[in-house]
Design a protein around this motif. Structure first.
Motif, PDB file in Angstrom:
ATOM      1  N   ILE A 108      39.275  38.433  28.169  1.00  0.00           N
ATOM      2  CA  ILE A 108      38.265  37.915  29.106  1.00  0.00           C
ATOM      3  C   ILE A 108      38.989  37.383  30.342  1.00  0.00           C
ATOM      4  O   ILE A 108      40.029  36.722  30.232  1.00  0.00           O
ATOM      5  N   ALA A 109      38.450  37.727  31.527  1.00  0.00           N
ATOM      6  CA  ALA A 109      38.980  37.171  32.773  1.00  0.00           C
ATOM      7  C   ALA A 109      38.281  35.835  32.982  1.00  0.00           C
ATOM      8  O   ALA A 109      37.103  35.790  33.313  1.00  0.00           O
ATOM      9  N   LEU A 110      39.024  34.759  32.709  1.00  0.00           N
ATOM     10  CA  LEU A 110      38.422  33.417  32.709  1.00  0.00           C
ATOM     11  C   LEU A 110      38.911  32.616  33.914  1.00  0.00           C
ATOM     12  O   LEU A 110      40.087  32.242  33.984  1.00  0.00           O
ATOM     13  N   GLU A 152      31.905  29.500  45.958  1.00  0.00           N
ATOM     14  CA  GLU A 152      31.708  29.832  47.370  1.00  0.00           C
ATOM     15  C   GLU A 152      32.917  30.627  47.852  1.00  0.00           C
ATOM     16  O   GLU A 152      34.047  30.174  47.744  1.00  0.00           O
ATOM     17  N   ARG A 153      32.682  31.817  48.353  1.00  0.00           N
ATOM     18  CA  ARG A 153      33.817  32.643  48.767  1.00  0.00           C
ATOM     19  C   ARG A 153      34.016  32.502  50.270  1.00  0.00           C
ATOM     20  O   ARG A 153      33.138  32.036  50.973  1.00  0.00           O
ATOM     21  N   ASP A 154      35.193  32.973  50.721  1.00  0.00           N
ATOM     22  CA  ASP A 154      35.393  32.943  52.176  1.00  0.00           C
ATOM     23  C   ASP A 154      34.891  34.246  52.797  1.00  0.00           C
ATOM     24  O   ASP A 154      35.167  34.559  53.935  1.00  0.00           O
ATOM     25  N   ALA A 197      32.754  38.297  34.158  1.00  0.00           N
ATOM     26  CA  ALA A 197      31.458  37.640  33.969  1.00  0.00           C
ATOM     27  C   ALA A 197      30.471  37.891  35.115  1.00  0.00           C
ATOM     28  O   ALA A 197      29.665  37.020  35.435  1.00  0.00           O
ATOM     29  N   HIS A 198      30.544  39.054  35.718  1.00  0.00           N
ATOM     30  CA  HIS A 198      29.567  39.373  36.776  1.00  0.00           C
ATOM     31  C   HIS A 198      28.156  39.384  36.182  1.00  0.00           C
ATOM     32  O   HIS A 198      27.963  39.844  35.057  1.00  0.00           O
ATOM     33  N   HIS A 199      27.200  38.909  36.953  1.00  0.00           N
ATOM     34  CA  HIS A 199      25.819  38.832  36.438  1.00  0.00           C
ATOM     35  C   HIS A 199      24.832  39.462  37.428  1.00  0.00           C
ATOM     36  O   HIS A 199      25.241  39.955  38.496  1.00  0.00           O
ATOM     37  N   ARG A 258      44.472  40.002  41.421  1.00  0.00           N
ATOM     38  CA  ARG A 258      43.866  39.711  40.128  1.00  0.00           C
ATOM     39  C   ARG A 258      43.753  40.981  39.287  1.00  0.00           C
ATOM     40  O   ARG A 258      44.174  41.037  38.144  1.00  0.00           O
ATOM     41  N   TYR A 259      43.165  42.013  39.908  1.00  0.00           N
ATOM     42  CA  TYR A 259      42.966  43.249  39.148  1.00  0.00           C
ATOM     43  C   TYR A 259      44.294  43.905  38.774  1.00  0.00           C
ATOM     44  O   TYR A 259      44.412  44.514  37.719  1.00  0.00           O
ATOM     45  N   GLN A 260      45.308  43.746  39.643  1.00  0.00           N
ATOM     46  CA  GLN A 260      46.628  44.301  39.301  1.00  0.00           C
ATOM     47  C   GLN A 260      47.184  43.587  38.078  1.00  0.00           C
ATOM     48  O   GLN A 260      47.724  44.207  37.164  1.00  0.00           O
TER      49      GLN A 260
HETATM   50  N1  LIG Z   1      41.035  33.253  39.020  1.00  0.00           N
HETATM   51  C1  LIG Z   1      40.484  34.027  38.101  1.00  0.00           C
HETATM   52  N2  LIG Z   1      41.079  34.190  36.906  1.00  0.00           N
HETATM   53  C2  LIG Z   1      40.531  34.985  35.967  1.00  0.00           C
HETATM   54  N3  LIG Z   1      39.390  35.669  36.139  1.00  0.00           N
HETATM   55  C3  LIG Z   1      38.755  35.543  37.313  1.00  0.00           C
HETATM   56  C4  LIG Z   1      39.252  34.720  38.367  1.00  0.00           C
HETATM   57  N4  LIG Z   1      38.413  34.786  39.407  1.00  0.00           N
HETATM   58  C5  LIG Z   1      37.418  35.612  39.029  1.00  0.00           C
HETATM   59  N5  LIG Z   1      37.603  36.066  37.775  1.00  0.00           N
HETATM   60  C6  LIG Z   1      36.734  36.994  37.001  1.00  0.00           C
HETATM   61  O1  LIG Z   1      36.035  37.841  37.904  1.00  0.00           O
HETATM   62  C7  LIG Z   1      34.636  37.612  37.805  1.00  0.00           C
HETATM   63  C8  LIG Z   1      34.011  37.720  39.188  1.00  0.00           C
HETATM   64  O2  LIG Z   1      34.469  36.666  39.976  1.00  0.00           O
HETATM   65  P1  LIG Z   1      34.067  36.596  41.496  1.00  0.00           P
HETATM   66  O3  LIG Z   1      32.589  36.847  41.599  1.00  0.00           O
HETATM   67  O4  LIG Z   1      34.639  35.347  42.053  1.00  0.00           O
HETATM   68  O5  LIG Z   1      34.872  37.863  41.970  1.00  0.00           O
HETATM   69  P2  LIG Z   1      34.837  38.589  43.386  1.00  0.00           P
HETATM   70  O6  LIG Z   1      35.862  37.972  44.241  1.00  0.00           O
HETATM   71  O7  LIG Z   1      33.441  38.688  43.888  1.00  0.00           O
HETATM   72  O8  LIG Z   1      35.438  40.034  43.045  1.00  0.00           O
HETATM   73  P3  LIG Z   1      34.898  41.162  42.136  1.00  0.00           P
HETATM   74  O9  LIG Z   1      33.395  41.042  42.142  1.00  0.00           O
HETATM   75  O10 LIG Z   1      35.404  42.419  42.736  1.00  0.00           O
HETATM   76  O11 LIG Z   1      35.528  40.864  40.792  1.00  0.00           O
HETATM   77  C9  LIG Z   1      34.514  36.233  37.193  1.00  0.00           C
HETATM   78  O12 LIG Z   1      33.283  36.108  36.535  1.00  0.00           O
HETATM   79  C10 LIG Z   1      35.679  36.216  36.240  1.00  0.00           C
HETATM   80  O13 LIG Z   1      35.376  36.913  35.056  1.00  0.00           O
END
Ligand SMILES: Nc1ncnc2c1ncn2[C@@H]1O[C@H](COP(=O)(O)OP(=O)(O)OP(=O)(O)O)[C@@H](O)[C@H]1O
Length: 400
Positions: free
Chosen positions: A15-17, A172-174, A110-112, A91-93
């Motif tokens: 899980i990406a947490l 909140e993203r930049d 955890a995208h919703h 992150r993805y790398q």
């Molecule tokens: N720092 C982190 N460490 C681990 N997992 C992360 C981290 N940031 C985000 N994630 C994972 O990615 C998911 C999406 O996060 P977020 O919506 O912030 O991503 P995003 O920047 O919009 O990019 P993308 O949608 O392409 O993943 C989170 O629910 C989580 O599962």
């Protein structure tokens, strides 16, 4: 609340947490009601190091993993000028490298559904919909088991089960456009009695089916061919044309570029070349083709009028800028090279001075400018700097 489970009981999942509410809820579900759906669970965490709390948050998550008996794999990024995009790529790398080295079958994020709605609007309102819209529930080894769940449901779950959330992890993203859509566009939809964000998700599903038809038609056009008939292409439906070219350019999706290719094919231009990344569209009278530039072998006289990497008898000619076409050929009797401000010099003299063996003299590319003057002899007399709106380099590929 249900997850969309696409993994098997024997799988090792991760899980990406981040510690934010979405991934913390997903982690809670995987550790409780879903704990029998997989073989083992690993936690991936990326510490972007942009906030002072980051280190503390990483430690909190690590302790939680230890308590639950899950492996915790994390990295602290040291990015110069952090941007959301750089963070995402890194992150993805990291996730991909960890999956590879630890034999992990899937990485869950955890995208919703609210993320999906924002993404769909972003793509539609900025013409980024050439290849479907919205977030994919499965993309290679990445799974999004909460994509069907709304943020409200996730928040409810967090409250009901007292899920540990690192409050400071800002959602909140930049990303200015994404934030704009989130704050100004989305809220205006559901308050209107006859509009609903759910309709966008329905649209995404329908669009995905239509998209499959477009891809099928494009693939049928491309089937078993390397060169294509221009008239047949021009009779295709516009969206199929765009898809044909996207596929040929290795799934390249920048609309402006793909449209430029379409318009060249539609116009009366007899011959043209247009390159992007490692690929090149070559239009020649009633046919066209898209080639991988590295695969291209020139072994005869050839005119180059666009930037790219060209192969010639075991040399690579890397053309960065070419405003007037150049000709590439092998040596001829009486060839003289232009020496800026110094007149000319016999090409043969250069070969002798540089002790070039005969078999190489016959293969070496000679570059002739549009005025018919020789300006380079392979890598041995090679004008690398800008020269009359021309910039190129020549390298020998094979060891002689
Ligand atoms: N720092 C982190 N460490 C681990 N997992 C992360 C981290 N940031 C985000 N994630 C994972 O990615 C998911 C999406 O996060 P977020 O919506 O912030 O991503 P995003 O920047 O919009 O990019 P993308 O949608 O392409 O993943 C989170 O629910 C989580 O599962």
């Amino acid at each position: 609340m249900k997850l969309n489970v696409r993994w098997a009981k024997t799988d090792h999942i991760a899980i990406a947490l981040s510690g934010g509410v979405d991934s913390s809820v997903l982690y809670h579900m995987l550790s409780t009601s879903y704990k029998d759906t997989y073989q083992s669970l690993t936690i991936f965490h990326v510490n972007h190091g942009v906030r002072v709390e980051s280190k503390h948050e990483q430690e909190v998550l690590e302790r939680l993993a230890l308590k639950n008996g899950h492996v915790f794999l994390s990295i602290r990024l040291e990015l110069d000028d952090f941007t959301q995009q750089k963070g995402r790529t890194a992150r993805y790398q990291f996730f991909s490298a960890m999956m590879e080295s630890h034999g992990i079958d899937y990485c869950l994020t955890a995208h919703h559904a609210d993320d999906d709605v924002e993404t769909i609007l972003h793509e539609l309102l900025s013409t980024r919909h050439l290849y479907g819209v919205g977030i994919k529930e499965r993309h290679g080894k990445f799974l999004r088991p909460m994509l069907h769940l709304s943020k409200v449901k996730i928040l409810d779950y967090a409250k009901t089960y007292g899920v540990l959330v690192l409050e400071d992890v800002s959602n909140e993203r930049d990303d200015y456009t994404r934030n704009y859509i989130r704050h100004n566009v989305v809220p205006a939809i559901d308050v209107h009695p006859s509009l609903s964000t759910k309709a966008l998700l329905q649209f995404k599903e329908d669009f995905s089916d239509m998209d499959s038809l477009v891809t099928e038609t494009a693939k049928a056009f491309l089937k078993d061919k390397n060169a294509f008939n221009r008239d047949a292409f021009n009779e295709l439906n516009k969206i199929v044309k765009l898809r044909v070219l996207s596929i040929l350019f290795n799934d390249y999706i920048e609309r402006a570029f793909i449209e430029e290719c379409v318009s060249i094919l539609e116009r009366n231009t007899a011959q043209a070349e247009l390159s992007k990344n490692d690929f090149k569209l070559v239009v020649s009278y009633d046919t066209f083709t898209v080639k991988k530039i590295d695969d291209e072998i020139i072994d005869e006289v050839r005119v180059i009028s666009s930037p790219g990497k060209y192969k010639f008898n075991g040399y690579t000619i890397d053309v960065e800028l070419v405003e007037e076409p150049i000709t590439v050929r092998t040596r001829r009797v009486g060839d003289r090279i232009l020496l800026p401000n110094l007149g000319t010099k016999k090409v043969n003299r250069i070969f002798i001075d540089k002790k070039i063996p005969n078999h190489l003299r016959d293969k070496m590319p000679i570059i002739v400018n549009s005025d018919g003057q020789i300006i380079a002899v392979g890598p041995i007399y090679n004008i690398i700097k800008s020269f009359n709106h021309l910039k190129f380099d020549i390298k020998l590929d094979i060891k002689e």
